[in-house]
Design a protein around this motif. Structure first.
Motif, PDB file in Angstrom:
ATOM      1  N   GLU A  58       0.864  -1.182   0.000  1.00  0.00           N
ATOM      2  CA  GLU A  58       0.000   0.000   0.000  1.00  0.00           C
ATOM      3  C   GLU A  58       0.898   1.230   0.000  1.00  0.00           C
ATOM      4  O   GLU A  58       2.039   1.177   0.464  1.00  0.00           O
ATOM      5  N   THR A  60       1.821   5.190   1.087  1.00  0.00           N
ATOM      6  CA  THR A  60       1.632   6.070   2.248  1.00  0.00           C
ATOM      7  C   THR A  60       1.012   7.408   1.838  1.00  0.00           C
ATOM      8  O   THR A  60       0.850   8.296   2.682  1.00  0.00           O
ATOM      9  N   LYS A  76       3.451  -5.163   3.074  1.00  0.00           N
ATOM     10  CA  LYS A  76       2.902  -5.459   4.404  1.00  0.00           C
ATOM     11  C   LYS A  76       4.003  -5.895   5.368  1.00  0.00           C
ATOM     12  O   LYS A  76       3.850  -5.814   6.583  1.00  0.00           O
ATOM     13  N   TYR A 119      -6.211   2.205  -1.045  1.00  0.00           N
ATOM     14  CA  TYR A 119      -6.127   1.920   0.392  1.00  0.00           C
ATOM     15  C   TYR A 119      -5.136   2.895   1.028  1.00  0.00           C
ATOM     16  O   TYR A 119      -4.235   3.410   0.366  1.00  0.00           O
ATOM     17  N   ASP A 120      -5.342   3.125   2.314  1.00  0.00           N
ATOM     18  CA  ASP A 120      -4.660   4.277   2.937  1.00  0.00           C
ATOM     19  C   ASP A 120      -3.271   4.010   3.507  1.00  0.00           C
ATOM     20  O   ASP A 120      -2.693   4.879   4.166  1.00  0.00           O
ATOM     21  N   THR A 122      -2.466   1.633   5.688  1.00  0.00           N
ATOM     22  CA  THR A 122      -2.465   1.043   7.033  1.00  0.00           C
ATOM     23  C   THR A 122      -2.756  -0.462   7.001  1.00  0.00           C
ATOM     24  O   THR A 122      -2.776  -1.106   8.044  1.00  0.00           O
ATOM     25  N   PHE A 123      -3.013  -1.004   5.841  1.00  0.00           N
ATOM     26  CA  PHE A 123      -3.358  -2.432   5.669  1.00  0.00           C
ATOM     27  C   PHE A 123      -4.561  -2.821   6.522  1.00  0.00           C
ATOM     28  O   PHE A 123      -4.618  -3.902   7.096  1.00  0.00           O
ATOM     29  N   SER A 124      -5.494  -1.904   6.643  1.00  0.00           N
ATOM     30  CA  SER A 124      -6.698  -2.166   7.441  1.00  0.00           C
ATOM     31  C   SER A 124      -7.952  -2.127   6.558  1.00  0.00           C
ATOM     32  O   SER A 124      -9.059  -1.967   7.048  1.00  0.00           O
ATOM     33  N   LYS A 125      -7.751  -2.248   5.249  1.00  0.00           N
ATOM     34  CA  LYS A 125      -8.839  -2.182   4.259  1.00  0.00           C
ATOM     35  C   LYS A 125      -9.554  -0.828   4.282  1.00  0.00           C
ATOM     36  O   LYS A 125     -10.703  -0.710   3.876  1.00  0.00           O
ATOM     37  N   THR A 126      -8.876   0.192   4.761  1.00  0.00           N
ATOM     38  CA  THR A 126      -9.466   1.529   4.787  1.00  0.00           C
ATOM     39  C   THR A 126      -9.188   2.230   3.460  1.00  0.00           C
ATOM     40  O   THR A 126      -8.033   2.341   3.037  1.00  0.00           O
TER      41      THR A 126
END
Ligand code: SF4
Length: 151
Positions: A58, A60, A76, A119-120, A122-126
């Motif tokens: 992802e 930054t 990741k 995705y943002d 953060t690897f949080s699917k945000t």
């Protein structure tokens, strides 16, 4: 008869197994278009030298920020793959120019191919607003980019 326009297309949308998980992401609308239009499949991450499968990445920041050196693309596991993403984007632009493609259909939310949404980092699917690195470079160079969700 007028020549058909050439359209770049994320290879995974045609079912090519080039994604980080070794799978494709075939899209019915894109597969339908492939019967009528001249689609040129590209996978910028592959063209940038990354393997299949690979650790997901992802950015930054936006693709624009990555191209300006203000953001990075990180896996990741924490490796910096920014150079590969930029190289892949440049290779796709090279093909677009060589083949005279003025439009691209790219996979939404990918750190390379996302158009308007990524995705943002953060690897949080945000999901956040912004383009992937390839989408940003193509847009900067006057190539229209649409996602498969806009077809
Ligand atoms: S880089 Fe683009 S074409 Fe390649 S797998 Fe990711 S979304 Fe698909």
């Amino acid at each position: 008869m007028a020549e058909k326009a050439k359209i770049l297309c994320s290879a995974c949308l045609l079912g090519v197994k080039c994604r980080y998980d070794g799978q494709g992401k075939p899209n019915e609308k894109v597969l339908g278009l492939a019967k009528k239009e001249i689609l040129i499949p590209v996978c910028p991450e592959q063209l940038g030298g990354l393997p299949i499968p690979r650790v997901p990445s992802e950015a930054t920041g936006s693709g624009q920020a990555v191209l300006e050196g203000k953001a990075k693309v990180i896996t990741k596991q924490g490796s910096d793959v920014t150079d590969s993403f930029i190289r892949g984007a440049e290779e796709v632009l090279k093909l677009a120019r060589l083949l005279g493609a003025k439009k691209a259909i790219l996979k939404q939310r990918s750190p390379s191919c996302g158009s308007g949404q990524i995705y943002d980092g953060t690897f949080s699917k945000t999901v956040t607003k912004g383009d992937g690195v390839t989408a940003a470079l193509l847009k900067q160079n006057g190539i229209e980019v649409v996602s498969e969700e806009e077809l």
